[in-house]
Design a protein around this motif. Structure first.
Motif, short mmCIF file in Angstrom:
data_model
loop_
_atom_site.label_atom_id
_atom_site.label_comp_id
_atom_site.label_asym_id
_atom_site.label_seq_id
_atom_site.Cartn_x
_atom_site.Cartn_y
_atom_site.Cartn_z
N GLY A 159 0.81 -1.20 0.00
CA GLY A 159 0.00 0.00 0.00
C GLY A 159 0.85 1.26 0.00
O GLY A 159 1.88 1.33 0.68
N ASP A 160 0.41 2.26 -0.78
CA ASP A 160 1.11 3.54 -0.86
C ASP A 160 0.48 4.50 0.15
O ASP A 160 -0.68 4.90 0.01
N GLU A 161 1.24 4.89 1.16
CA GLU A 161 0.70 5.73 2.23
C GLU A 161 0.40 7.15 1.77
O GLU A 161 -0.29 7.89 2.48
N ASP A 162 0.90 7.54 0.60
CA ASP A 162 0.71 8.91 0.13
C ASP A 162 -0.45 9.06 -0.85
O ASP A 162 -0.70 10.15 -1.37
N GLU A 163 -1.15 7.96 -1.13
CA GLU A 163 -2.25 7.99 -2.10
C GLU A 163 -3.57 7.60 -1.44
O GLU A 163 -3.60 6.80 -0.50
N GLY A 164 -4.66 8.20 -1.94
CA GLY A 164 -5.98 7.86 -1.46
C GLY A 164 -6.40 8.67 -0.25
O GLY A 164 -5.65 9.50 0.28
N VAL A 165 -7.64 8.43 0.18
CA VAL A 165 -8.21 9.09 1.35
C VAL A 165 -8.22 8.10 2.50
O VAL A 165 -8.80 7.03 2.39
N VAL A 166 -7.59 8.49 3.60
CA VAL A 166 -7.53 7.63 4.78
C VAL A 166 -8.47 8.18 5.85
O VAL A 166 -8.30 9.29 6.33
N ASN A 167 -9.49 7.40 6.18
CA ASN A 167 -10.44 7.77 7.23
C ASN A 167 -10.05 7.06 8.51
O ASN A 167 -10.01 5.82 8.55
#
Length: 220
Positions: A159-167
C-alpha cells in the motif's frame, strides 16, 4: 455451550489460511457489498476474518484467559495476503492485490468489547471498532514489489501511504453488527458472513457499509 462451540469452529477454521472470496457482488445488478461516504459508493466485494492467536494482552482481564485478545474484519475490492514471511524484506502485516483501491479494517478488541473476553463474534451482536487501528481507505494505490510477487496467480504489492483518502476513527459510534455468520469447519469454503457497519471518521462524517458473502481467513 453454543458460544463455546461457535468459537471452537472459528478457531478450527483459522488453523488454515485460506481465501474463499470470489470478487463478485452478492447482487451484481444492485451492488450492496461496500461502503458509502458523502453519497459515493465504494465497492468491497471481498471479506477476510482474522483471529489474534496470541493471548498475551497486558490487561489481566483479557490476557492469558484461553481466548483471543482481538478479532479483525476486513472488506476490500481486491485480495489480501498475510505477510508473515516478510516478502522482499517488507515488514507490512499485509500485502494487497494490485487492483485494490478500497479497504476497510475493523479491529475488535476484547478490552473494548467485554463479550469477546470469553466468546467469539456472535450473530445479532454489535461490536465497538473504535481503536486507532480501525480505518477505511478510499481510492488507494498498491505499488508492485521488486522483484514482483504472486500467489495463486495474483500479483501482490504494498500500500502507498501517500495515495488515497484515509479515514481514521477513535470515537464512540464506530461499530460493526454481525447479522449472520455461518461457519463450516468441514468445508471452510462454504462459510459466509452478513455484516453491517457504521464508521465515524475524524471529521465527524458517517460512513455506512454492508457485506454479505464468503470470506477468507488470515492467521495472526
Amino acid at each position: 455451550m453454543k458460544i463455546i462451540k461457535a468459537l471452537l469452529i472459528l478457531l478450527t477454521i483459522s488453523m488454515y489460511s485460506c481465501d474463499n472470496n470470489d470478487d463478485a457482488q452478492t447482487d451484481p445488478v444492485n451492488p450492496t457489498d461496500g461502503f458509502t461516504h458523502n453519497g459515493t459508493f465504494y465497492e468491497t466485494a471481498n471479506a477476510y476474518f482474522e483471529i489474534d492467536e496470541d493471548d498475551d494482552d497486558h490487561n489481566a482481564n483479557i490476557g492469558n484467559n484461553g481466548f483471543p485478545d482481538e478479532y479483525n474484519f476486513f472488506f476490500s475490492n481486491g485480495r489480501m495476503l498475510d505477510n508473515e514471511t516478510h516478502v522482499n524484506g517488507i515488514s507490512d502485516d499485509y500485502l494487497f492485490s494490485l487492483d485494490t483501491t478500497n479497504w476497510v479494517f475493523f479491529n475488535l478488541r476484547a478490552d473494548e468489547n467485554p463479550s469477546l473476553v470469553s466468546a467469539g463474534p456472535m450473530v445479532g451482536s454489535t461490536y465497538i471498532g473504535g481503536s486507532s487501528d480501525t480505518v477505511i481507505i478510499e481510492n488507494g494505490l498498491i505499488n508492485a514489489l521488486s522483484p514482483s510477487y504472486s500467489n495463486n496467480n495474483i500479483e501482490f504489492g504494498q500500500g502507498d501511504e501517500d495515495e488515497g483518502v484515509v479515514n481514521e476513527t477513535e470515537v464512540v459510534g464506530t461499530t460493526i453488527t454481525i447479522n449472520q455468520i455461518n461457519l463450516d469447519a468441514n468445508d471452510p469454503t462454504g462459510s459466509t458472513i452478513d455484516a453491517d457497519y457504521t464508521f465515524i471518521n475524524e471529521n465527524g462524517d458517517v460512513i455506512t457499509g454492508h457485506y454479505e458473502g464468503t470470506f477468507g481467513v488470515i492467521l495472526d
